[in-house]
Design an enzyme around this catalytic site. Structure first.
Site, PDB file in Angstrom:
ATOM      1  N   ARG A  72       0.833  -1.212   0.000  1.00 32.51           N
ATOM      2  CA  ARG A  72       0.000   0.000   0.000  1.00 32.51           C
ATOM      3  C   ARG A  72       0.865   1.259   0.000  1.00 32.51           C
ATOM      4  O   ARG A  72       0.506   2.269  -0.613  1.00 32.51           O
ATOM      5  CB  ARG A  72      -0.969   0.019   1.184  1.00 32.51           C
ATOM      6  N   GLU A 111      -9.540   6.120   7.323  1.00 33.22           N
ATOM      7  CA  GLU A 111      -8.099   6.334   7.168  1.00 33.22           C
ATOM      8  C   GLU A 111      -7.709   7.565   6.353  1.00 33.22           C
ATOM      9  O   GLU A 111      -6.706   8.214   6.661  1.00 33.22           O
ATOM     10  CB  GLU A 111      -7.470   5.085   6.532  1.00 33.22           C
TER      11      GLU A 111
END
Length: 776
Positions: free
Chosen positions: A309, A732
């Site tokens: 990620r 997030e």
């Protein structure tokens, strides 16, 4: 209408009054025992022997268990290599090696010093640089390539190279790792855990005890915070308590102290990223080559996915025509680092934001101009370095609107003028904009699924069970709203039940910001099936073909029903063509009398995902949540201390399910992100022991650290058709906006720096002062 409204968090009253029940609030049961894990006093080497005999002589101590007592002693979300208790090889300082069992925690704490361990120490790897030198890696990612980075770099008029470093971060959830395990009939166990991933906790406990999955139930009512720290690492502590419950046939409670929690559990991954960037006179990025090194700690945990990620997010909000990105997860002798809000995205994004600040300093330009120039476009320059197109990209609009709304130009001039007098005032100011373009979905495609069970009762009230777990983020409230909206009833008539693996099986963790997405979509899917049944019954009531002793509602035939003709609203169901209405509760009761099922299970999977890891190309994300933040800071040049004077945030959250909860998520995430890049520094001694393991030695932001002026706004966006009610995930993405405080500090230091500003993250006052001192 329930969706889109600011209804209170379903546990708000309980949290305020103290009525909310967390793990350690559960009442003690008969014969219940307490469990205390004890860690090894070395970061590397071999555990030769454990002697708990003296501890067992202490009053109140009942038993001690070690690795050999488990049926299976290893676990791991991706690679099952981590021991629940150290058997021989030591991975990190304070790694659990033995568990004491007693009648009280006081008895266990008194006995703890009497547990002796014989250890053969070995050299420990305690830095990323050392891991690189020793070729100590957990995982090497496939490189991401787009264009020809080498050629573009060689031809670029301007080049910069360097290393960007950011530190780890403690989750600092209010409730430490905690669980209570009850032995049940026939060898079964019931686990109540503070876990973001009940299914993984169920699986680890079953394997550790030698049970099948159907013999273990994991229940999660709520957590006192998680932030990723309870996605994987709640499971081994549940296994420890479950072992005690199984061996002693007594309920077992394991609730770590804050100190033990901090030294035993993993953190956010520190990164050290090396880069070369080529750009033109205007500051347009022509090529980027980067090598990302993540400190995975002693074991794999989720490091490979976190590194992936970070590589996905190395572009931030900026188009890269030519890029070559490599990634490595280092194996060191620190606690096994794990998921943390942002999951690698912040470490990737912060790298490019730092590079842009350096380009601006090098060219003596305003960094906002560099960001605007490189920002992803709407019609062109809108494909990522891994081949995903940005549909309905709002980033240019977000940058432009924030600049206008925050009076950026006039403030920039005022700050430039203010800084000319810094020697007399002793102050410097900085101003910086950063962005978030956060991909929403698990990068492991199989995790993008959820299920829900919706039960409608005879009085018209509803119980909902999903695989989502509530950790304060309001997911239960959002699901409550989705279900209430579907049936047109008051949200107070919907209860979201405790998550349990016996009702919702094989669930994904509540993580990757997708908890509301996949579980809310599953709940809505179940509600739609129930809407069909209720509307079908209403149709036959209107037709006069049901509700007597002879006639009963025939089986549902969907092709003969137009569900859009039935409006579920304000506690009524209305057939729009005939304008006939009946109370929802009345229809429910009639459905029961007609022997129609009023419960529905639904499974949902996110469509359209596909990423080829071999080519590092594809569509790993369902969509992107975007936002921008402008932060202004003031530094005392004699002490290095600083204040955040103002922050303006503008976000695209689609159509928020609950704007109030979403605003709370945005402000909370920003402050947590700000803490990561400023004050939250982890300190270790030369042996690898964590020193900052309590609120007295680890500095999270307090109210005085938050921006003096704090503005948060959402843009209107109805384009996100990929998600439930056109909403967007919020957990997030705004965390990354805290980076703007760090880049604002870099911007302020530009007025003293001869060239570019080289500060690490977190930029503690000490770090800032040392940087200032280097300019003298």
């Amino acid at each position: 209408m329930s969706v889109g409204k600011n209804i209170p968090h379903d546990s708000s009253r309980g949290h305020v009054t103290g009525g909310s029940v967390f793990i350690d609030d559960r009442g003690l049961t008969q014969k219940e025992v307490f469990v205390l894990p004890i860690g090894v006093p070395a970061a590397a080497g071999t555990l030769m022997a454990i002697d708990a005999s003296k501890a067992l002589e202490c009053p109140g101590v009942l038993a001690a268990f070690t690795a050999k007592d488990f049926h299976h002693n290893h676990w791991g979300t991706i690679i099952p290599e981590q021991p629940i208790l150290v058997q021989d090889k030591i991975g990190y300082y304070d790694e659990p090696a033995v568990i004491l069992v007693g009648t009280s925690m006081d008895a266990l704490f008194r006995a703890k010093p009497f547990v002796k361990m014989e250890i053969e120490k070995a050299p420990a790897i305690l830095s990323i640089d050392e891991a690189i030198a020793k070729n100590s890696f957990i995982y090497k990612a496939n490189a991401f390539r787009v264009g020809d980075a080498d050629s573009a770099l060689s031809q670029a008029k301007h080049k910069l190279s360097g290393a960007f470093e950011c530190g780890g971060q403690e989750h600092f959830y209010m409730e430490s790792q905690a669980c209570v395990v009850y032995p049940m009939e026939d060898g079964q166990v019931e686990v109540h855990s503070s876990s973001q991933h009940p299914s993984e906790t169920q699986h680890v406990v079953a394997e550790a005890l030698g049970l099948h999955l159907h013999e273990v139930v994991c229940v999660v009512k709520r957590m006192g915070g998680g932030f990723g720290g309870k996605e994987s690492q709640a499971a081994p502590f549940a296994a420890m308590a479950a072992l005690v419950a199984q061996k002693m046939q007594r309920p077992a409670r394991l609730c770590l102290t804050k100190d033990d929690d901090m030294v035993m559990t993993g953190k956010r991954h520190p990164f050290k990223n090396f880069y070369e960037v080529g750009f033109d006179d205007d500051g347009r990025i022509l090529a980027l080559k980067a090598q990302l090194y993540a400190d995975g700690g002693a074991y794999a945990d989720l490091s490979s996915s976190i590194l992936d990620r970070a590589m996905f997010h190395i572009d931030g909000a900026y188009y890269l025509a030519n890029a070559h990105i490599e990634g490595f997860a280092c194996r060191t002798n620190f606690h096994s680092n794990t998921a943390f809000r942002g999951f690698g995205g912040p470490q990737g994004t912060m790298t490019i934001e730092s590079i842009i600040e350096d380009i601006a300093a090098y060219l003596k330009k305003d960094a906002y101009e560099i960001r605007q120039l490189n920002c992803y476009g709407k019609e062109k320059n809108n494909v990522t370095h891994y081949g995903q197109k940005l549909d309905h990209n709002p980033l240019p609009e977000l940058f432009a609107r924030l600049k206008n709304d925050s009076a950026y130009d006039s403030r920039r001039k005022e700050i430039d003028q203010f800084n000319l007098n810094h020697q007399s005032t002793g102050k410097l100011k900085g101003l910086s904009v950063t962005a978030t373009k956060f991909g929403i979905a698990f990068t492991a495609r199989f995790l993008n699924q959820g299920n829900a069970l919706v039960n409608v009762h005879k009085d018209g009230t509803v119980q909902v069970s999903t695989g989502a777990t509530e950790m304060g983020q309001g997911i239960n409230t959002k699901i409550q709203q989705i279900v209430a909206h579907a049936f047109g009833i008051n949200p107070q008539d919907v209860k979201v039940m405790a998550t349990s693996t016996e009702k919702n099986h094989n669930t994904s963790p509540t993580a990757a910001s997708s908890g509301s997405d996949i579980n809310g979509a599953a709940a809505l899917k179940a509600c739609v099936e129930l809407q069909y049944r209720i509307a079908w019954l209403f149709h036959h009531i209107i037709m006069g073909t049901t509700m007597n002793d002879i006639a009963e509602c025939p089986p549902l035939e969907k092709d003969k029903l137009k569900l859009e003709e039935y409006l579920f609203e304000n506690g009524q169901v209305t057939h729009l063509p005939s304008k006939k209405s009946l109370p929802f509760a009345d229809l429910v009761k009639r459905a029961y009398l007609n022997r129609m099922s009023l419960g529905e299970y639904a499974h949902f999977k996110t469509e359209g995902l596909g990423f080829d890891k071999a080519r590092s190309m594809g569509t790993p994300f369902n969509y992107f949540t975007n936002g921008v933040a402008l932060s202004e800071v003031q530094i005392d040049i004699w002490t290095g201390e600083y204040k955040v004077l103002r922050t303006d945030i503008l976000m695209d959250l689609g159509r928020p399910l609950n704007p109030g909860i979403d605003k709370g998520q945005v402000t909370g995430a920003f402050v947590q992100g700000m803490g990561w890049v400023t004050s939250e520094k982890l300190y270790y001694n030369k042996d690898g022991r964590l020193l900052s393991h309590s609120p007295t030695t680890y500095k999270i932001p307090n109210v005085q650290d938050t921006p003096r002026v704090f503005n948060v706004e959402f843009i209107e966006n109805h384009e996100n058709t990929q998600n439930v009610h056109r909403s967007k995930a919020v957990g997030e993405p705004p965390f990354l906006l805290g980076i703007s405080v760090w880049t604002a500090l870099k911007d302020a230091l530009r007025y003293k720096a001869p060239n570019t500003v080289d500060i690490k993250s977190p930029a503690t006052p000490e770090e800032v002062l040392m940087e200032l001192s280097s300019y003298e």
